[in-house]
Write an enzyme that holds these catalytic residues in place. Structure first.
Site, PDB file in Angstrom:
ATOM      1  N   ASP A  61       1.232  -1.753  -0.257  1.00  0.00           N
ATOM      2  CA  ASP A  61      -0.138   0.083  -0.225  1.00  0.00           C
ATOM      3  C   ASP A  61       0.880   1.009   0.109  1.00  0.00           C
ATOM      4  O   ASP A  61       1.174   2.588  -0.467  1.00  0.00           O
ATOM      5  CB  ASP A  61      -0.833   0.048   1.485  1.00  0.00           C
ATOM      6  CG  ASP A  61      -2.003  -1.096   1.431  1.00  0.00           C
ATOM      7  OD1 ASP A  61      -2.680  -1.288  -0.342  1.00  0.00           O
ATOM      8  OD2 ASP A  61      -2.273  -1.879   2.476  1.00  0.00           O
ATOM      9  N   ARG A  67      18.157  20.779  -0.963  1.00  0.00           N
ATOM     10  CA  ARG A  67      17.084  21.906  -0.178  1.00  0.00           C
ATOM     11  C   ARG A  67      15.524  21.671  -0.910  1.00  0.00           C
ATOM     12  O   ARG A  67      15.411  20.716  -1.837  1.00  0.00           O
ATOM     13  CB  ARG A  67      17.517  22.937   0.225  1.00  0.00           C
ATOM     14  CG  ARG A  67      18.921  22.569   0.801  1.00  0.00           C
ATOM     15  CD  ARG A  67      19.104  24.225   1.190  1.00  0.00           C
ATOM     16  NE  ARG A  67      18.668  23.999   2.295  1.00  0.00           N
ATOM     17  CZ  ARG A  67      18.864  24.484   3.898  1.00  0.00           C
ATOM     18  NH1 ARG A  67      19.804  23.216   4.043  1.00  0.00           N
ATOM     19  NH2 ARG A  67      18.167  24.056   4.692  1.00  0.00           N
ATOM     20  N   THR A  92      11.890  20.778  -2.201  1.00  0.00           N
ATOM     21  CA  THR A  92      11.533  20.278  -1.779  1.00  0.00           C
ATOM     22  C   THR A  92      12.096  18.619  -0.984  1.00  0.00           C
ATOM     23  O   THR A  92      13.095  18.574  -1.031  1.00  0.00           O
ATOM     24  CB  THR A  92      10.412  19.563  -2.983  1.00  0.00           C
ATOM     25  OG1 THR A  92      10.228  20.167  -4.001  1.00  0.00           O
ATOM     26  CG2 THR A  92       9.800  17.946  -2.450  1.00  0.00           C
ATOM     27  N   HIS A 125       7.690  14.059  -0.797  1.00  0.00           N
ATOM     28  CA  HIS A 125       6.405  13.966  -1.039  1.00  0.00           C
ATOM     29  C   HIS A 125       5.948  12.490  -0.579  1.00  0.00           C
ATOM     30  O   HIS A 125       6.159  11.736  -0.811  1.00  0.00           O
ATOM     31  CB  HIS A 125       5.751  15.158  -2.591  1.00  0.00           C
ATOM     32  CG  HIS A 125       6.360  14.404  -3.241  1.00  0.00           C
ATOM     33  ND1 HIS A 125       7.005  15.213  -4.580  1.00  0.00           N
ATOM     34  CD2 HIS A 125       6.624  12.860  -3.848  1.00  0.00           C
ATOM     35  CE1 HIS A 125       7.707  13.520  -5.766  1.00  0.00           C
ATOM     36  NE2 HIS A 125       6.998  12.734  -5.467  1.00  0.00           N
ATOM     37  N   HIS A 165       8.184   9.319  -1.558  1.00  0.00           N
ATOM     38  CA  HIS A 165       9.378   9.476  -2.274  1.00  0.00           C
ATOM     39  C   HIS A 165       9.972  10.554  -0.940  1.00  0.00           C
ATOM     40  O   HIS A 165       8.963  11.711  -1.086  1.00  0.00           O
ATOM     41  CB  HIS A 165       9.033   9.852  -3.688  1.00  0.00           C
ATOM     42  CG  HIS A 165       8.054   8.659  -4.224  1.00  0.00           C
ATOM     43  ND1 HIS A 165       7.556   9.143  -5.120  1.00  0.00           N
ATOM     44  CD2 HIS A 165       7.350   7.740  -4.018  1.00  0.00           C
ATOM     45  CE1 HIS A 165       7.172   8.858  -6.409  1.00  0.00           C
ATOM     46  NE2 HIS A 165       7.023   7.127  -5.591  1.00  0.00           N
ATOM     47  N   ASP A 223      13.531  12.824  -1.983  1.00  0.00           N
ATOM     48  CA  ASP A 223      14.908  13.164  -2.242  1.00  0.00           C
ATOM     49  C   ASP A 223      16.103  12.607  -1.689  1.00  0.00           C
ATOM     50  O   ASP A 223      16.834  13.165  -0.783  1.00  0.00           O
ATOM     51  CB  ASP A 223      14.487  14.371  -2.649  1.00  0.00           C
ATOM     52  CG  ASP A 223      15.522  15.263  -3.303  1.00  0.00           C
ATOM     53  OD1 ASP A 223      16.294  14.764  -3.517  1.00  0.00           O
ATOM     54  OD2 ASP A 223      15.182  16.541  -3.980  1.00  0.00           O
ATOM     55  N   GLU A 261      18.991  15.180  -0.666  1.00  0.00           N
ATOM     56  CA  GLU A 261      19.470  15.539   0.692  1.00  0.00           C
ATOM     57  C   GLU A 261      20.671  14.538   1.133  1.00  0.00           C
ATOM     58  O   GLU A 261      20.310  13.434   1.365  1.00  0.00           O
ATOM     59  CB  GLU A 261      17.847  15.412   1.436  1.00  0.00           C
ATOM     60  CG  GLU A 261      16.747  16.340   0.419  1.00  0.00           C
ATOM     61  CD  GLU A 261      16.823  17.466  -0.239  1.00  0.00           C
ATOM     62  OE1 GLU A 261      17.722  18.035   0.752  1.00  0.00           O
ATOM     63  OE2 GLU A 261      16.279  17.503  -0.827  1.00  0.00           O
ATOM     64  N   HIS A 272       5.789  12.973   9.322  1.00  0.00           N
ATOM     65  CA  HIS A 272       5.356  14.659   7.998  1.00  0.00           C
ATOM     66  C   HIS A 272       4.184  13.847   6.893  1.00  0.00           C
ATOM     67  O   HIS A 272       3.268  13.796   6.813  1.00  0.00           O
ATOM     68  CB  HIS A 272       5.710  15.081   7.907  1.00  0.00           C
ATOM     69  CG  HIS A 272       5.140  16.630   7.558  1.00  0.00           C
ATOM     70  ND1 HIS A 272       4.739  17.133   7.892  1.00  0.00           N
ATOM     71  CD2 HIS A 272       4.735  16.731   5.741  1.00  0.00           C
ATOM     72  CE1 HIS A 272       4.383  18.406   7.288  1.00  0.00           C
ATOM     73  NE2 HIS A 272       4.255  17.367   5.934  1.00  0.00           N
ATOM     74  N   HIS A 317       0.097  12.779   5.321  1.00  0.00           N
ATOM     75  CA  HIS A 317       0.162  13.549   4.113  1.00  0.00           C
ATOM     76  C   HIS A 317      -0.822  11.582   3.160  1.00  0.00           C
ATOM     77  O   HIS A 317      -1.568  11.826   2.638  1.00  0.00           O
ATOM     78  CB  HIS A 317       0.986  13.811   2.744  1.00  0.00           C
ATOM     79  CG  HIS A 317       1.500  14.552   3.266  1.00  0.00           C
ATOM     80  ND1 HIS A 317       0.247  16.350   3.859  1.00  0.00           N
ATOM     81  CD2 HIS A 317       2.601  15.846   3.573  1.00  0.00           C
ATOM     82  CE1 HIS A 317       1.155  17.291   4.380  1.00  0.00           C
ATOM     83  NE2 HIS A 317       2.190  16.721   3.935  1.00  0.00           N
TER      84      HIS A 317
HETATM   85  N1  TQI Z   1       6.862  18.188   0.675  1.00  0.00           N
HETATM   86  C1  TQI Z   1       5.787  18.810   0.822  1.00  0.00           C
HETATM   87  C2  TQI Z   1       5.309  18.366   2.261  1.00  0.00           C
HETATM   88  O1  TQI Z   1       5.255  16.953   2.270  1.00  0.00           O
HETATM   89  C3  TQI Z   1       5.211  18.568  -0.305  1.00  0.00           C
HETATM   90  C4  TQI Z   1       3.809  19.128  -0.283  1.00  0.00           C
HETATM   91  C5  TQI Z   1       3.951  21.090  -1.284  1.00  0.00           C
HETATM   92  C6  TQI Z   1       2.748  18.777  -0.049  1.00  0.00           C
HETATM   93  N2  TQI Z   1       2.949  21.135  -1.301  1.00  0.00           N
HETATM   94  C7  TQI Z   1       1.787  20.373  -0.089  1.00  0.00           C
HETATM   95  C8  TQI Z   1       2.052  18.069   0.427  1.00  0.00           C
HETATM   96  C9  TQI Z   1       0.214  20.563  -0.018  1.00  0.00           C
HETATM   97  C10 TQI Z   1       0.885  18.004   0.764  1.00  0.00           C
HETATM   98  C11 TQI Z   1      -0.244  19.243   0.607  1.00  0.00           C
HETATM   99  O2  TQI Z   1       4.409  18.971   3.077  1.00  0.00           O
HETATM  100  S1  TQI Z   1       8.777  19.348   1.508  1.00  0.00           S
HETATM  101  C12 TQI Z   1       8.181  19.525   5.726  1.00  0.00           C
HETATM  102  C13 TQI Z   1       7.823  20.150   6.560  1.00  0.00           C
HETATM  103  C14 TQI Z   1       8.297  18.852   3.064  1.00  0.00           C
HETATM  104  C15 TQI Z   1       8.075  19.877   4.144  1.00  0.00           C
HETATM  105  O3  TQI Z   1       9.582  18.300   1.170  1.00  0.00           O
HETATM  106  O4  TQI Z   1       8.256  20.670   1.070  1.00  0.00           O
HETATM  107  C16 TQI Z   1       8.519  18.480   5.866  1.00  0.00           C
HETATM  108  C17 TQI Z   1       8.765  17.446   3.172  1.00  0.00           C
HETATM  109  F1  TQI Z   1       7.675  21.612   5.596  1.00  0.00           F
HETATM  110  F2  TQI Z   1       6.939  20.096   7.431  1.00  0.00           F
HETATM  111  F3  TQI Z   1       9.167  20.499   7.360  1.00  0.00           F
HETATM  112  C18 TQI Z   1       8.535  17.237   4.737  1.00  0.00           C
HETATM  113 CL1  TQI Z   1       8.205  17.984   7.380  1.00  0.00          CL
HETATM  114 ZN    ZN Z   2       7.889  11.415  -6.252  1.00  0.00          ZN
HETATM  115 ZN    ZN Z   3       3.563  18.097   3.898  1.00  0.00          ZN
HETATM  116 CA    CA Z   4      15.048  18.445  -2.396  1.00  0.00          CA
END
Ligand code: TQI
Ligand code: ZN
Ligand code: ZN
Ligand code: CA
Length: 477
Positions: free
Chosen positions: A163, A183, A185, A188, A201, A203, A206, A223, A227
């Site tokens: 899943d 840095r 993204t 996701h 996934h 990155d 990083e 985090h 989602h």
């Molecule tokens: N990735 C984003 C995130 O997971 C992807 C994203 C952007 C997103 N906009 C969205 C997901 C709206 C859902 C809804 O949030 S990220 C954090 C933070 C990211 C950011 O790489 O920017 C974390 C990944 F901001 F919370 F620190 C993990 Cl913990």
């Molecule tokens: Zn992906």
């Molecule tokens: Zn998020």
């Molecule tokens: Ca990145």
């Protein structure tokens, strides 16, 4: 369904918005000031939006203004008009404290969620920044952070389609959301659903770490799994789902209240064990306390209770009441310990208990975990000791005995030091007690040693075994 709105989707919403604003029930009589004041108020106290950085959310904001006004009116018991009428504006202008009236978490449009309680996950591609053992651990703990709040359980598989497919990817990786190098993204996740749904996934560009030097994988994974389970961003700065990176200590981690509210809005609360049979984390078969072969991993007093640990099960009983013994999971009382506790003891005078697992130990005050685990070498164990079989604190002497294989150590709790001339052989001091010892506990001048299905009652003063009973007799059998 994808968590990130496709650009075309966002544009479409902006177009729709133009019309819906014009046709909105916010009449032209509402002054501009009132409108902005109300919007600021509603955003502060009634927003469930994750933040304006996402086109879709900005677009939805005004569409939901009427809805928010209605929520506010319902909350304050006003007539529900969806309009900024006088009584509504009076409430808005009234001074108030900063506690939001509604939760800050947010779900995805359509509220996608998993329709089953047991989800599989598979770690498909690893990163070179961390060992695979570290990645496995961070992922497991991140999933566990969520499963401790809701009746979901996660089962790891190593082949086939899970899943939640977890992988580290570089740049373009075939899902039309390419990663952007260091840095930007970090990762996701796809909201619950078929195919890509739930997939997470990271990155690979990083620097992923177990600690704070780089991005902490546990933090980001926890985090992202939010989602993958159906949560969007929260506007509560203390929430894991708040869209700002903040290092979270993996051991002893607890979800914020807002995260718990959010995930329970989708899956309901975790039912207390034994619960209904569909609730995960209950063992496949109900543990039988009276199974005559039953043995314990660890036993300790904790305040007025006696705790018996066996695999993932924790049996709790009142010290003086051998009735009403209930099995629960270790997870439900000590999420950090999960299962397979090696040893435990309490120093009652300090109100402190110690739990051992491999080369680590945790400290609690009552059932309250006191921070991250520490290493057993703090006690002065030699490095060849990798885990402890059993531990018992002897009240009179304030010495804690640690049993390791056929030897035991004596630790002076007052001096905070291991005693000289140890380890000694168990059979020298405790003749008649079989080793290895699984668990030990002291009660009223007797040490009870548990070894497999047998429990030895040892008189400390007389230095002799006075009786041998079945271990299960301690559970009222
Ligand atoms: N990735 C984003 C995130 O997971 C992807 C994203 C952007 C997103 N906009 C969205 C997901 C709206 C859902 C809804 O949030 S990220 C954090 C933070 C990211 C950011 O790489 O920017 C974390 C990944 F901001 F919370 F620190 C993990 Cl913990
Ligand atoms: Zn992906
Ligand atoms: Zn998020
Ligand atoms: Ca990145």
């Amino acid at each position: 369904m994808k968590v990130l709105p496709a650009p075309s989707f966002a544009v479409l919403l902006f177009v729709t918005l133009k019309f819906s604003t014009a046709a909105s029930s916010l009449s032209s009589r509402t002054s501009r000031t009132n409108y902005h004041l109300a919007q600021a108020y509603l955003d502060k106290y009634y927003t469930k939006e994750g933040g304006p950085q996402i086109g879709e959310m900005v677009a939805r904001q005004r569409n939901t203004m009427v809805k928010k006004i209605k929520e506010l009116q319902a909350f304050f018991g006003l007539q529900i008009t969806g309009k900024l009428d006088k009584s509504t504006m009076d409430v808005i202008k009234r001074p108030r404290c900063g506690v939001p009236d509604v939760a800050n978490y947010r779900l995805f449009p359509g509220e996608p969620k998993w329709k089953k309680n047991t989800l599989t996950y598979r770690i498909d591609k690893y990163t070179s920044s961390m060992t695979s053992v570290e990645v496995d651990k961070a992922v497991e703990m991140a999933l566990q952070a969520w499963s401790s709040a809701v009746p979901l359980s996660f089962v790891r598989i190593n082949s086939g389609e899970a899943d939640i497919m977890v992988s580290f990817e570089t740049g373009d990786h075939g899902d039309s959301y390419p990663f952007d190098g260091p840095r930007g993204t970090l990762a996701h996740a796809f909201a619950p659903g078929e195919g890509l749904g739930g997939d997470t996934h990271f990155d690979n560009a990083e620097k992923w770490t177990m600690g704070t030097n780089g991005f902490n994988l546990f933090t980001v994974a926890a985090h992202e799994f939010g989602h993958a389970l159906g949560l969007a961003h929260s506007s509560d700065p203390s929430a894991l789902m708040y869209p700002t990176y903040k290092y979270q200590q993996p051991y002893g981690f607890r979800l914020s209240k807002d995260d718990v509210k959010g995930i329970q809005a989708l899956y309901g609360p975790r039912k207390p064990f034994p619960g209904n049979p569909s609730v995960p984390h209950t063992p496949p078969h109900q543990p039988d306390p009276c199974d005559s072969s039953s043995s314990f991993d660890a036993v300790t007093r904790l305040g007025k209770e006696l705790l018996f640990f066996s695999d993932r099960i924790l049996w709790r009983r009142q010290v003086h009441l051998p009735a009403g013994i209930q099995p629960s999971t270790i997870m439900s009382s000590f999420p950090q310990l999960m299962s397979n506790v090696d040893a435990a003891y309490e120093v009652a005078d300090r109100g402190t208990a110690y739990f051992f697992k491999g080369p680590h130990y945790w400290i609690t005050r009552g059932f309250q975990m006191q921070g991250p685990p520490r290493t057993i070498y703090d006690f002065g164990f030699p490095r060849n000791v990798k885990y402890i079989d059993a531990a018992v604190n002897v009240k009179d002497t304030q010495k804690t005995l640690f049993f390791v294989g056929d030897e035991y150590y004596s630790y002076d709790e007052r001096k905070g030091k291991m005693e000289k001339d140890y380890p000694k052989y168990i059979e020298e001091e405790f003749s008649g007690v079989n080793s290895p010892i699984d668990a030990a506990v002291e009660l009223n001048g007797y040490i009870f040693f548990f070894s497999g299905p047998k429990a030895y009652k040892y008189n400390v003063e007389k230095e002799d075994v006075v009786s041998v009973v079945k271990s299960s007799s301690w559970l009222g059998c």
